[in-house]
Design a protein around this motif. Structure first.
Motif, PDB file in Angstrom:
ATOM      1  N   ARG A  48     -54.710  33.125  -2.701  1.00  0.00           N
ATOM      2  CA  ARG A  48     -54.602  33.032  -1.253  1.00  0.00           C
ATOM      3  C   ARG A  48     -55.955  33.119  -0.573  1.00  0.00           C
ATOM      4  O   ARG A  48     -56.057  32.893   0.610  1.00  0.00           O
ATOM      5  CB  ARG A  48     -53.703  34.142  -0.732  1.00  0.00           C
ATOM      6  N   VAL A  49     -57.008  33.454  -1.317  1.00  0.00           N
ATOM      7  CA  VAL A  49     -58.327  33.660  -0.723  1.00  0.00           C
ATOM      8  C   VAL A  49     -59.347  32.862  -1.515  1.00  0.00           C
ATOM      9  O   VAL A  49     -59.314  32.833  -2.737  1.00  0.00           O
ATOM     10  CB  VAL A  49     -58.699  35.158  -0.760  1.00  0.00           C
ATOM     11  N   THR A  50     -60.257  32.215  -0.809  1.00  0.00           N
ATOM     12  CA  THR A  50     -61.379  31.536  -1.443  1.00  0.00           C
ATOM     13  C   THR A  50     -62.628  32.362  -1.193  1.00  0.00           C
ATOM     14  O   THR A  50     -62.927  32.728  -0.059  1.00  0.00           O
ATOM     15  CB  THR A  50     -61.568  30.124  -0.865  1.00  0.00           C
ATOM     16  N   VAL A  51     -63.361  32.660  -2.255  1.00  0.00           N
ATOM     17  CA  VAL A  51     -64.596  33.429  -2.134  1.00  0.00           C
ATOM     18  C   VAL A  51     -65.710  32.451  -1.794  1.00  0.00           C
ATOM     19  O   VAL A  51     -65.914  31.449  -2.476  1.00  0.00           O
ATOM     20  CB  VAL A  51     -64.912  34.171  -3.444  1.00  0.00           C
ATOM     21  N   LEU A  52     -66.456  32.738  -0.720  1.00  0.00           N
ATOM     22  CA  LEU A  52     -67.560  31.894  -0.276  1.00  0.00           C
ATOM     23  C   LEU A  52     -68.846  32.692  -0.388  1.00  0.00           C
ATOM     24  O   LEU A  52     -68.986  33.741   0.229  1.00  0.00           O
ATOM     25  CB  LEU A  52     -67.347  31.440   1.166  1.00  0.00           C
ATOM     26  N   VAL A  53     -69.776  32.192  -1.197  1.00  0.00           N
ATOM     27  CA  VAL A  53     -71.092  32.820  -1.348  1.00  0.00           C
ATOM     28  C   VAL A  53     -72.070  31.950  -0.577  1.00  0.00           C
ATOM     29  O   VAL A  53     -72.300  30.798  -0.927  1.00  0.00           O
ATOM     30  CB  VAL A  53     -71.498  32.928  -2.835  1.00  0.00           C
ATOM     31  N   ARG A  54     -72.665  32.507   0.479  1.00  0.00           N
ATOM     32  CA  ARG A  54     -73.489  31.685   1.360  1.00  0.00           C
ATOM     33  C   ARG A  54     -74.963  32.091   1.345  1.00  0.00           C
ATOM     34  O   ARG A  54     -75.834  31.275   1.176  1.00  0.00           O
ATOM     35  CB  ARG A  54     -72.934  31.769   2.795  1.00  0.00           C
ATOM     36  N   GLU A  55     -75.278  33.348   1.555  1.00  0.00           N
ATOM     37  CA  GLU A  55     -76.662  33.796   1.676  1.00  0.00           C
ATOM     38  C   GLU A  55     -77.160  34.326   0.336  1.00  0.00           C
ATOM     39  O   GLU A  55     -76.658  35.317  -0.170  1.00  0.00           O
ATOM     40  CB  GLU A  55     -76.768  34.906   2.727  1.00  0.00           C
ATOM     41  N   PHE A  56     -78.142  33.669  -0.240  1.00  0.00           N
ATOM     42  CA  PHE A  56     -78.764  34.159  -1.468  1.00  0.00           C
ATOM     43  C   PHE A  56     -80.141  33.524  -1.590  1.00  0.00           C
ATOM     44  O   PHE A  56     -80.425  32.482  -1.009  1.00  0.00           O
ATOM     45  CB  PHE A  56     -77.906  33.853  -2.705  1.00  0.00           C
ATOM     46  N   GLU A  57     -80.996  34.199  -2.332  1.00  0.00           N
ATOM     47  CA  GLU A  57     -82.332  33.672  -2.592  1.00  0.00           C
ATOM     48  C   GLU A  57     -82.230  32.574  -3.650  1.00  0.00           C
ATOM     49  O   GLU A  57     -81.520  32.714  -4.637  1.00  0.00           O
ATOM     50  CB  GLU A  57     -83.261  34.780  -3.095  1.00  0.00           C
ATOM     51  N   ALA A  58     -82.947  31.496  -3.450  1.00  0.00           N
ATOM     52  CA  ALA A  58     -82.861  30.378  -4.394  1.00  0.00           C
ATOM     53  C   ALA A  58     -83.529  30.715  -5.723  1.00  0.00           C
ATOM     54  O   ALA A  58     -83.083  30.268  -6.777  1.00  0.00           O
ATOM     55  CB  ALA A  58     -83.493  29.134  -3.786  1.00  0.00           C
ATOM     56  N   PHE A  59     -84.592  31.517  -5.710  1.00  0.00           N
ATOM     57  CA  PHE A  59     -85.361  31.751  -6.930  1.00  0.00           C
ATOM     58  C   PHE A  59     -84.956  33.041  -7.653  1.00  0.00           C
ATOM     59  O   PHE A  59     -85.151  33.160  -8.845  1.00  0.00           O
ATOM     60  CB  PHE A  59     -86.861  31.790  -6.612  1.00  0.00           C
TER      61      PHE A  59
END
Length: 114
Positions: A48-59
Motif C-alpha cells: 500500500r506504500v511506495t518508498v521514495l528516496v529523494r535526497e542523497f549525495e551522489a558520491f
C-alpha cells in the motif's frame, strides 16, 4: 426534587453518548490485538506504500543498503530512487521490477515515459 422531561432527555442522551464512546473505544482496540496474532494482511492484499528516496549525495551514500533493508521487510515493497541526474558512481540497486531509479531531468535521448 422532581425530574423534568428535559433533564431526563439530557441524561438519556449523555448515557447513550457514553455507551457509544465505550463501544467505539472497544472496537478500536480489537483489531490491534488480532493483527498482532494473525498473519499480515498487507502482503496478501499487496503493498500500500511506495518508498521514495529523494535526497542523497551522489558520491557518498547508502542508498543500496537502504533499499535492501526495505526489501528484507517486504520483498514486494515498491521502492523508487529519484535523482535529478544519473548518479556517478552508479547505484548498485537490485534488478527487480519493484525497484526503480527515476531521473527527474528530461533528456532527448530517453522516452517520455522513462
Amino acid at each position: 426534587m422532581r425530574l423534568t422531561r428535559c433533564q431526563a432527555a439530557l441524561a438519556a442522551a449523555i448515557t447513550l453518548n457514553l455507551l457509544v464512546l465505550f463501544y467505539v473505544s472497544w472496537l478500536q482496540h480489537q483489531p490491534r490485538n488480532s493483527r498482532a496474532r494473525g498473519p499480515r494482511r498487507a502482503s496478501a492484499a499487496g503493498p500500500r506504500v511506495t518508498v521514495l528516496v529523494r535526497e542523497f549525495e551522489a558520491f557518498d551514500n547508502a542508498v543500496p543498503e537502504l533499499v535492501d533493508s526495505f526489501l528484507q521487510q517486504d520483498p514486494a515493497q515498491p521502492v523508487v530512487v529519484a535523482a535529478d541526474t544519473l548518479p556517478y558512481p552508479p547505484l548498485a540497486l537490485p534488478r527487480i521490477p519493484n525497484v526503480r531509479l527515476a531521473l527527474l531531468q528530461p533528456a532527448l535521448d530517453r522516452p517520455a515515459a522513462a
